[in-house]
Design a protein around this motif. Structure first.
Motif, PDB file in Angstrom:
ATOM      1  N   LEU A 101       0.783  -1.242   0.000  1.00  0.00           N
ATOM      2  CA  LEU A 101       0.000   0.000   0.000  1.00  0.00           C
ATOM      3  C   LEU A 101       0.817   1.296   0.000  1.00  0.00           C
ATOM      4  O   LEU A 101       0.505   2.213  -0.765  1.00  0.00           O
ATOM      5  N   PRO A 102       1.872   1.394   0.833  1.00  0.00           N
ATOM      6  CA  PRO A 102       2.579   2.686   0.839  1.00  0.00           C
ATOM      7  C   PRO A 102       3.070   3.083  -0.554  1.00  0.00           C
ATOM      8  O   PRO A 102       2.898   4.237  -0.969  1.00  0.00           O
ATOM      9  N   ALA A 103       3.625   2.132  -1.289  1.00  0.00           N
ATOM     10  CA  ALA A 103       4.107   2.462  -2.633  1.00  0.00           C
ATOM     11  C   ALA A 103       2.948   2.692  -3.597  1.00  0.00           C
ATOM     12  O   ALA A 103       2.987   3.585  -4.449  1.00  0.00           O
ATOM     13  N   GLU A 104       1.871   1.874  -3.443  1.00  0.00           N
ATOM     14  CA  GLU A 104       0.727   2.002  -4.357  1.00  0.00           C
ATOM     15  C   GLU A 104       0.012   3.338  -4.155  1.00  0.00           C
ATOM     16  O   GLU A 104      -0.683   3.801  -5.048  1.00  0.00           O
ATOM     17  N   CYS A 105       0.105   3.905  -2.979  1.00  0.00           N
ATOM     18  CA  CYS A 105      -0.613   5.153  -2.686  1.00  0.00           C
ATOM     19  C   CYS A 105       0.214   6.386  -3.034  1.00  0.00           C
ATOM     20  O   CYS A 105      -0.141   7.501  -2.657  1.00  0.00           O
ATOM     21  N   GLN A 106       1.320   6.221  -3.723  1.00  0.00           N
ATOM     22  CA  GLN A 106       2.106   7.355  -4.219  1.00  0.00           C
ATOM     23  C   GLN A 106       1.817   7.525  -5.703  1.00  0.00           C
ATOM     24  O   GLN A 106       1.641   6.509  -6.372  1.00  0.00           O
ATOM     25  N   PRO A 107       1.807   8.687  -6.281  1.00  0.00           N
ATOM     26  CA  PRO A 107       1.849  10.004  -5.654  1.00  0.00           C
ATOM     27  C   PRO A 107       0.477  10.405  -5.108  1.00  0.00           C
ATOM     28  O   PRO A 107      -0.403   9.559  -5.002  1.00  0.00           O
ATOM     29  N   GLU A 108       0.286  11.690  -4.890  1.00  0.00           N
ATOM     30  CA  GLU A 108      -0.935  12.154  -4.228  1.00  0.00           C
ATOM     31  C   GLU A 108      -2.208  11.780  -4.992  1.00  0.00           C
ATOM     32  O   GLU A 108      -3.239  11.501  -4.392  1.00  0.00           O
ATOM     33  N   ALA A 109      -2.122  11.782  -6.317  1.00  0.00           N
ATOM     34  CA  ALA A 109      -3.326  11.516  -7.116  1.00  0.00           C
ATOM     35  C   ALA A 109      -3.663  10.028  -7.175  1.00  0.00           C
ATOM     36  O   ALA A 109      -4.722   9.646  -7.683  1.00  0.00           O
ATOM     37  N   ALA A 110      -2.787   9.161  -6.681  1.00  0.00           N
ATOM     38  CA  ALA A 110      -3.030   7.720  -6.775  1.00  0.00           C
ATOM     39  C   ALA A 110      -4.250   7.336  -5.941  1.00  0.00           C
ATOM     40  O   ALA A 110      -4.482   7.886  -4.867  1.00  0.00           O
ATOM     41  N   ARG A 111      -5.038   6.409  -6.461  1.00  0.00           N
ATOM     42  CA  ARG A 111      -6.184   5.890  -5.711  1.00  0.00           C
ATOM     43  C   ARG A 111      -6.155   4.369  -5.784  1.00  0.00           C
ATOM     44  O   ARG A 111      -5.934   3.791  -6.850  1.00  0.00           O
ATOM     45  N   VAL A 112      -6.392   3.748  -4.630  1.00  0.00           N
ATOM     46  CA  VAL A 112      -6.436   2.290  -4.544  1.00  0.00           C
ATOM     47  C   VAL A 112      -7.848   1.908  -4.120  1.00  0.00           C
ATOM     48  O   VAL A 112      -8.386   2.495  -3.175  1.00  0.00           O
ATOM     49  N   ALA A 113      -8.452   0.947  -4.820  1.00  0.00           N
ATOM     50  CA  ALA A 113      -9.808   0.518  -4.461  1.00  0.00           C
ATOM     51  C   ALA A 113      -9.768  -0.881  -3.857  1.00  0.00           C
ATOM     52  O   ALA A 113      -9.116  -1.776  -4.398  1.00  0.00           O
ATOM     53  N   LEU A 114     -10.470  -1.047  -2.744  1.00  0.00           N
ATOM     54  CA  LEU A 114     -10.692  -2.379  -2.185  1.00  0.00           C
ATOM     55  C   LEU A 114     -12.171  -2.689  -2.411  1.00  0.00           C
ATOM     56  O   LEU A 114     -13.045  -1.952  -1.943  1.00  0.00           O
ATOM     57  N   VAL A 115     -12.428  -3.743  -3.172  1.00  0.00           N
ATOM     58  CA  VAL A 115     -13.783  -4.001  -3.673  1.00  0.00           C
ATOM     59  C   VAL A 115     -14.407  -5.190  -2.931  1.00  0.00           C
ATOM     60  O   VAL A 115     -13.798  -6.266  -2.868  1.00  0.00           O
ATOM     61  N   PHE A 116     -15.605  -4.986  -2.408  1.00  0.00           N
ATOM     62  CA  PHE A 116     -16.298  -6.023  -1.628  1.00  0.00           C
ATOM     63  C   PHE A 116     -17.622  -6.383  -2.293  1.00  0.00           C
ATOM     64  O   PHE A 116     -18.291  -5.524  -2.872  1.00  0.00           O
ATOM     65  N   GLY A 117     -18.026  -7.660  -2.140  1.00  0.00           N
ATOM     66  CA  GLY A 117     -19.211  -8.144  -2.853  1.00  0.00           C
ATOM     67  C   GLY A 117     -20.476  -8.177  -2.022  1.00  0.00           C
ATOM     68  O   GLY A 117     -20.523  -7.692  -0.888  1.00  0.00           O
ATOM     69  N   ARG A 118     -21.474  -8.788  -2.643  1.00  0.00           N
ATOM     70  CA  ARG A 118     -22.815  -8.884  -2.037  1.00  0.00           C
ATOM     71  C   ARG A 118     -22.810  -9.858  -0.861  1.00  0.00           C
ATOM     72  O   ARG A 118     -22.078 -10.855  -0.903  1.00  0.00           O
ATOM     73  N   GLU A 119     -23.687  -9.592   0.102  1.00  0.00           N
ATOM     74  CA  GLU A 119     -23.783 -10.469   1.278  1.00  0.00           C
ATOM     75  C   GLU A 119     -24.142 -11.900   0.873  1.00  0.00           C
ATOM     76  O   GLU A 119     -23.653 -12.860   1.446  1.00  0.00           O
ATOM     77  N   ASP A 120     -25.030 -12.043  -0.129  1.00  0.00           N
ATOM     78  CA  ASP A 120     -25.501 -13.389  -0.470  1.00  0.00           C
ATOM     79  C   ASP A 120     -24.641 -14.093  -1.518  1.00  0.00           C
ATOM     80  O   ASP A 120     -24.514 -15.305  -1.502  1.00  0.00           O
ATOM     81  N   SER A 121     -24.026 -13.345  -2.417  1.00  0.00           N
ATOM     82  CA  SER A 121     -23.336 -14.051  -3.504  1.00  0.00           C
ATOM     83  C   SER A 121     -21.941 -13.512  -3.802  1.00  0.00           C
ATOM     84  O   SER A 121     -21.311 -13.931  -4.774  1.00  0.00           O
ATOM     85  N   GLY A 122     -21.438 -12.600  -2.993  1.00  0.00           N
ATOM     86  CA  GLY A 122     -20.066 -12.121  -3.191  1.00  0.00           C
ATOM     87  C   GLY A 122     -19.894 -11.316  -4.466  1.00  0.00           C
ATOM     88  O   GLY A 122     -20.804 -10.589  -4.895  1.00  0.00           O
ATOM     89  N   LEU A 123     -18.730 -11.439  -5.097  1.00  0.00           N
ATOM     90  CA  LEU A 123     -18.432 -10.729  -6.347  1.00  0.00           C
ATOM     91  C   LEU A 123     -18.594 -11.714  -7.502  1.00  0.00           C
ATOM     92  O   LEU A 123     -18.263 -12.898  -7.364  1.00  0.00           O
ATOM     93  N   THR A 124     -19.077 -11.224  -8.647  1.00  0.00           N
ATOM     94  CA  THR A 124     -19.192 -12.103  -9.814  1.00  0.00           C
ATOM     95  C   THR A 124     -17.809 -12.296 -10.422  1.00  0.00           C
ATOM     96  O   THR A 124     -16.882 -11.529 -10.147  1.00  0.00           O
ATOM     97  N   ASN A 125     -17.702 -13.321 -11.285  1.00  0.00           N
ATOM     98  CA  ASN A 125     -16.422 -13.518 -11.971  1.00  0.00           C
ATOM     99  C   ASN A 125     -16.043 -12.292 -12.780  1.00  0.00           C
ATOM    100  O   ASN A 125     -14.886 -11.891 -12.811  1.00  0.00           O
ATOM    101  N   ALA A 126     -17.038 -11.682 -13.456  1.00  0.00           N
ATOM    102  CA  ALA A 126     -16.742 -10.500 -14.281  1.00  0.00           C
ATOM    103  C   ALA A 126     -16.190  -9.377 -13.402  1.00  0.00           C
ATOM    104  O   ALA A 126     -15.248  -8.683 -13.798  1.00  0.00           O
ATOM    105  N   GLU A 127     -16.743  -9.209 -12.214  1.00  0.00           N
ATOM    106  CA  GLU A 127     -16.248  -8.158 -11.317  1.00  0.00           C
ATOM    107  C   GLU A 127     -14.834  -8.492 -10.840  1.00  0.00           C
ATOM    108  O   GLU A 127     -13.956  -7.629 -10.823  1.00  0.00           O
ATOM    109  N   LEU A 128     -14.623  -9.742 -10.477  1.00  0.00           N
ATOM    110  CA  LEU A 128     -13.282 -10.143 -10.007  1.00  0.00           C
ATOM    111  C   LEU A 128     -12.249  -9.956 -11.118  1.00  0.00           C
ATOM    112  O   LEU A 128     -11.096  -9.609 -10.867  1.00  0.00           O
ATOM    113  N   GLN A 129     -12.698 -10.175 -12.366  1.00  0.00           N
ATOM    114  CA  GLN A 129     -11.759 -10.045 -13.480  1.00  0.00           C
ATOM    115  C   GLN A 129     -11.476  -8.591 -13.841  1.00  0.00           C
ATOM    116  O   GLN A 129     -10.661  -8.305 -14.700  1.00  0.00           O
TER     117      GLN A 129
END
Ligand code: SAH
Length: 252
Positions: A101-129
């Motif tokens: 994370l420290p390196a991924e969050c450089q420089p200031e404009a960098a954005r990192v997303a942590l993506v979470f799925g649905r309570e009942d079925s999680g993330l679809t394959n298309a989303e994971l891909q």
């Protein structure tokens, strides 16, 4: 660093969980919450009560219709998944993610997303891909799925630990982490590339969308692993345009 990390929730169906996520985030110093096609109201009595004083995060949250829009400006998207899927993808443990994370969050404009799925079925394959890598919280194999807010809590804690470690490093003025992410392609640039690639592969009869055989998924995995820079992406798109032109010229 913490303000550059976005928590993305897809298709959440319980307001209480959204509130629990807001609380977990605020406890750990994260504030950027994005919801993709939520299946419930975001601001309810339940969500406010579960947020326990972190409801300002709910009011600030952005709502999107697609994952692509929610992560368009991110240079790294990591999908949290309770299960392994058909096509193996780069896997990170929560600690390995934190180390990056420290390196991924450089420089200031960098954005990192942590993506979470649905309570009942999680993330679809298309989303994971659509994610560069996946993160799995090691759990009991017979009972592997955490509550959504609990999963966010674990990863948010890892983000905080990484940030605290970074703050210590800064204090000793020993930080020599690379900061060349400026050059990396954003998620939106990669998505444009994948569309262009698929069009071209169809035009030259290499790819038959009626019989996809995971081709685009495999190519996605390759390019996401390579993490092309903008300049490299321009070269790749130039090659596709030239290929399209050549194919067009050859047509009878
Ligand atoms: N029943 C779903 C899991 C839903 S839990 C399934 O089997 O896929 C809701 C979300 O919390 C998941 O989509 C995932 O993003 C996250 N999550 C839950 N347990 C996790 C784990 N062990 N590791 C990583 N993420 C997890």
């Amino acid at each position: 660093m913490l303000e550059r990390i976005r928590i993305v929730l897809i298709g959440t169906s319980h307001p209480g969980n959204i509130g629990g996520v807001a609380r977990a985030m605020h406890n750990m110093g994260l504030a950027d919450l994005a919801l993709v096609a939520p299946r419930c109201e975001m601001i309810t009595q339940d969500s406010i009560s579960r947020a326990s004083g972190a409801d300002h995060l709910l009011h600030q949250a952005h709502v999107y219709t697609t994952l692509e829009e929610a992560v368009a400006d991110c240079t790294l998207a990591v999908g949290a998944s309770a299960r392994s899927r058909t096509l193996p993808w780069p896997m990170l443990s929560p600690r390995e993610l934190a180390d990056r994370l420290p390196a991924e969050c450089q420089p200031e404009a960098a954005r990192v997303a942590l993506v979470f799925g649905r309570e009942d079925s999680g993330l679809t394959n298309a989303e994971l891909q659509r994610c560069h890598a996946h993160v799995h919280i090691p759990t009991n194999a017979d009972f592997s799925s955490l509550n959504l807010a609990a999963a966010v809590q674990v990863l948010a804690y890892e983000c905080r630990m990484a940030w605290l470690g970074q703050a210590n490093l800064d204090k000793t003025a020993a930080s020599t982490l690379p900061s060349d992410n400026e050059a990396l392609s954003t998620h939106a640039e990669l998505e444009h590339y994948f569309e262009h690639l698929e069009r071209t592969l169809i035009a030259i009869d290499f790819h038959d969308p009626a019989q996809p055989r995971q081709l685009m998924a495999r190519l996605r995995r390759l390019y996401l692993r390579a993490r092309p820079e903008r300049m490299e992406m321009n070269i790749l798109r130039g090659i596709l345009s030239a290929t399209e032109k050549a194919a067009h010229r050859k047509q009878p």
